[in-house]
Design an enzyme around this catalytic site. Sequence first.
Site, PDB file in Angstrom:
ATOM      1  N   ILE A  67       0.785  -1.156   0.024  1.00 41.80           N
ATOM      2  CA  ILE A  67       0.176   0.000  -0.099  1.00 41.80           C
ATOM      3  C   ILE A  67       0.867   1.332   0.019  1.00 41.80           C
ATOM      4  CG2 ILE A  67      -2.113  -0.807   1.004  1.00 41.80           C
ATOM      5  CD1 ILE A  67      -0.623   0.007   3.894  1.00 41.80           C
ATOM      6  N   PRO A  68       1.716   1.285  -1.067  1.00 45.93           N
ATOM      7  CA  PRO A  68       2.521   2.459  -1.141  1.00 45.93           C
ATOM      8  C   PRO A  68       1.638   4.029  -1.197  1.00 45.93           C
ATOM      9  CG  PRO A  68       2.254   1.634  -3.442  1.00 45.93           C
ATOM     10  CD  PRO A  68       1.805   0.610  -2.443  1.00 45.93           C
ATOM     11  N   HIS A  69       1.907   4.807  -0.144  1.00 46.39           N
ATOM     12  CA  HIS A  69       1.223   6.259  -0.129  1.00 46.39           C
ATOM     13  C   HIS A  69       1.956   7.266   0.278  1.00 46.39           C
ATOM     14  CE1 HIS A  69       1.354   4.049   3.755  1.00 46.39           C
ATOM     15  NE2 HIS A  69       1.499   5.176   4.232  1.00 46.39           N
ATOM     16  N   ALA A  70       1.450   8.389   0.261  1.00 41.86           N
ATOM     17  CA  ALA A  70       2.015   9.645   0.571  1.00 41.86           C
ATOM     18  C   ALA A  70       1.283  10.928   0.562  1.00 41.86           C
ATOM     19  CB  ALA A  70       3.358   9.914  -0.616  1.00 41.86           C
ATOM     20  N   LEU A 105      -1.998   5.255  -2.409  1.00 43.64           N
ATOM     21  CA  LEU A 105      -3.017   6.141  -2.004  1.00 43.64           C
ATOM     22  C   LEU A 105      -2.285   7.354  -1.977  1.00 43.64           C
ATOM     23  CD1 LEU A 105      -4.558   4.282   1.083  1.00 43.64           C
ATOM     24  CD2 LEU A 105      -5.781   4.711  -1.282  1.00 43.64           C
TER      25      LEU A 105
END
Lengths: 159, 92
Positions: A67-70, A105
């Site tokens: 779930i890569p997110h920033a 996300l």
Amino acid sequence: MQFRDFIVRTAIIDDLESTTKNEAIAEMVDALIKSQTISEDMRQGVMTALLDREKLGSTGIGQGIAIPHAKHPGIKKLVGLFARSREGVNFEAIDGEPAHLFFLLLSNQECAGKHLEALAYVSGNLRDEIFRRFIQKARDAKEIIELMEEADQKSLIKG
Amino acid sequence: MSQQSVTLTVVIRNKYGLHARPAALFVEMCNRFESEVEVLKDSLTVNGKNILDIMMLGAEEGVELILNINGTDAETAAEHLRNLIDTNFGEN
């Protein structure tokens, strides 16, 4: 908060070409640019933000899921991208296994609460063995969208 | 080894709640112990050793969680988990 509220349908990737973390993240960001979800001039900033987050600890949470997110100031409202890799991506996951399912996300400072809701919704669905198996086996992006619609319907019934 | 049973009530104090990173730290801590950790939020009961379970709670700042810890090392596990939560998982 449901898939329909944040997953960009036109940016779904049903089979990632990349097999490394950096390339996979770039491929996902490019899909968001191509679908005009984010602008071309945000590419570098978004990439940096995502990769910086990975340095704090891989978002490859194990069980084939990442779930890569920033956060990025240019993001107007929470957006999510779904990608799948048949071959698997070396995402330096907690359990060392390759990642096959990706929920990326992007949010801004103001929509941190929405981010947490989206994360909860994604996690709740991925806990469901059937949802996970079906989304792994879906033939194409169209079937993936159908599965997400079904999940949204079910969550409406459950409340 | 005797069985121990501890119930803890904790409040999440991180500004961004129990998002991915603190959830991962929580699960990692639970997995260091033999004891089972049940996490209760409202009507939900989930497994503290599974990250999807913990993230599914969507526990924002101010949310109260109940931890039921059962096993041979429940008391030590409780102490470590309380410490992790009380120090905001190393965040603000």
